[in-house]
Design a protein around this motif. Structure first.
Motif, PDB file in Angstrom:
ATOM      1  N   GLY A  48     -11.282  29.863  -2.328  1.00  0.00           N
ATOM      2  CA  GLY A  48     -11.983  28.696  -1.814  1.00  0.00           C
ATOM      3  C   GLY A  48     -11.630  27.488  -2.649  1.00  0.00           C
ATOM      4  N   GLU A  49     -11.650  26.321  -2.033  1.00  0.00           N
ATOM      5  CA  GLU A  49     -11.288  25.073  -2.712  1.00  0.00           C
ATOM      6  C   GLU A  49     -12.369  24.041  -2.457  1.00  0.00           C
ATOM      7  OE1 GLU A  49      -7.060  23.419  -2.688  1.00  0.00           O
ATOM      8  OE2 GLU A  49      -8.071  22.021  -1.315  1.00  0.00           O
ATOM      9  N   GLY A  50     -12.776  23.337  -3.498  1.00  0.00           N
ATOM     10  CA  GLY A  50     -13.769  22.281  -3.362  1.00  0.00           C
ATOM     11  C   GLY A  50     -13.341  21.025  -4.095  1.00  0.00           C
ATOM     12  N   LEU A  51     -13.520  19.871  -3.459  1.00  0.00           N
ATOM     13  CA  LEU A  51     -13.196  18.600  -4.103  1.00  0.00           C
ATOM     14  C   LEU A  51     -14.439  17.846  -4.535  1.00  0.00           C
ATOM     15  CD1 LEU A  51     -10.558  19.281  -2.354  1.00  0.00           C
ATOM     16  CD2 LEU A  51     -10.034  16.869  -2.759  1.00  0.00           C
ATOM     17  N   GLY A  52     -15.594  18.268  -4.055  1.00  0.00           N
ATOM     18  CA  GLY A  52     -16.813  17.565  -4.414  1.00  0.00           C
ATOM     19  C   GLY A  52     -16.965  16.275  -3.631  1.00  0.00           C
TER      20      GLY A  52
END
Length: 338
Positions: A48-52
């Motif tokens: 999973g990838e998150g940039l905020g």
């Protein structure tokens, strides 16, 4: 899903340089940082990838601390439902939730869209986004778009917005067009430019007014539908937008993952809102979960990887104005470790 104790958590932050500076109201971006969460269970891998959310100071550095604080629970087999109460809405929960979805798909040998009970996906018409540059630069950039059938034009709090819209329309006379002010308008400045929007065939106006000033929509006479982005972070924001906007922009970094995004979509639909899926940037690992949600949406804005210098391999594809996410990019049943 309940994961066995063999799950191993890995976290790291990646810098994603942009091809060129990107301008919106109050910000110029030259790169973005992404938190990558990897869950390994033997030969199975979920990512999973998150940039905020930049305007909420939801940074990858803070996000990685949030995830690492739960290492024991995660490696002990935390569920997606538990994560909803363990982490607040934001990029950390998004990255972890999407990694759990991806791992579950591998374990159950099924695609995420099947697990979510969504119809088999198809290529989705997506907007291609133009930066809030000088009008001549907007026109040049729009002419260089290859295959775009839908355009999202960024506007800002300066006197050039009408000329930007005219420039985009000159360059792409047949494209579906929406504008996004990122909170940059007042009632007066919006009222001044609405006639230009109408003449140019603008289909949607996204987030014209600042967060907390949603009352500015009340009584505003405009034939073009409004979409809320910054004004709707999660389900708790929906009630105050009823009767004020017509479209809800769901971003997984805002609401905190695909699990929360699907719940937000269901509730927004019950309240009569049209649905839009957007993104905070990122690679194909950010777009994959949003692509699943996109099957439920009438407006899709999933062009984030087009702005970074290098994407994942394999990656989602953009052809003839549509975005497609194959199973092997994210969320598929394939049993591949890396």
């Amino acid at each position: 899903m309940t994961g066995p104790s063999s799950v191993v958590l890995e976290t790291h932050i990646e810098k994603l340089p942009l091809k060129q500076p990107f301008h919106i109201t109050g910000y110029t971006f030259t790169e973005c940082d992404a938190l990558v969460v990897t869950l390994r269970d033997g030969e199975l891998t979920g990512r999973g990838e998150g940039l905020g959310v930049y305007y909420r100071h939801d940074t990858p550095t803070a996000m990685i601390r949030q995830v690492e604080a739960l290492r024991g629970l995660i490696e002990g087999g935390v569920t997606r439902e538990q994560v909803l109460s363990l982490l607040p809405a934001g990029g950390a929960r998004n990255a972890l939730d999407c990694a759990l979805w991806d791992l579950e798909a591998k374990r159950r040998n099924a695609s995420v869209w099947q697990l979510a009970g969504i119809a088999e996906p198809r290529p989705l018409l997506t907007t291609y986004t133009l930066s809030a540059d000088a009008p001549a630069e907007v026109e040049t950039a729009a002419r260089e778009l290859k295959g775009a059938k839908a355009i999202k034009l960024k506007l800002t709090n300066d006197p050039l917005n009408a000329e930007r819209v005219k420039a985009a329309r000159r360059a792409c006379p047949d494209a579906w067009l929406m504008v996004d002010a990122n909170q940059g308008f007042t009632r007066d400045t919006l009222r001044d430019v609405v006639p230009t929007f109408i003449d140019a065939g603008v289909a949607v106006i996204e987030q014209p007014f600042p967060i907390g000033q949603e009352a500015l929509f009340d009584g505003f006479d405009c034939p073009i539908p409004f979409a809320a982005d910054e004004s709707v972070q999660d389900r708790s924001d929906l009630a105050r937008l009823v009767g004020r906007v017509q479209i809800i922009n769901i971003k997984l970094d805002k609401c905190g993952g695909l699990t929360a995004g699907l719940a937000l979509a269901r509730e927004a639909g019950k309240l009569g809102f049209q649905l839009m899926v957007g993104n905070m940037g990122g690679t194909s690992w950010s777009m994959g979960p949003a692509f699943v949600l996109g099957s439920l949406c009438s407006v899709v804005d999933l062009d984030g990887p087009m702005f970074i210098r290098a994407d994942r391999n394999p990656a989602i594809s953009y052809q003839e104005g549509r975005v497609w996410c194959p199973d092997e990019v994210w969320g598929g049943p394939r049993n591949v470790a890396a």
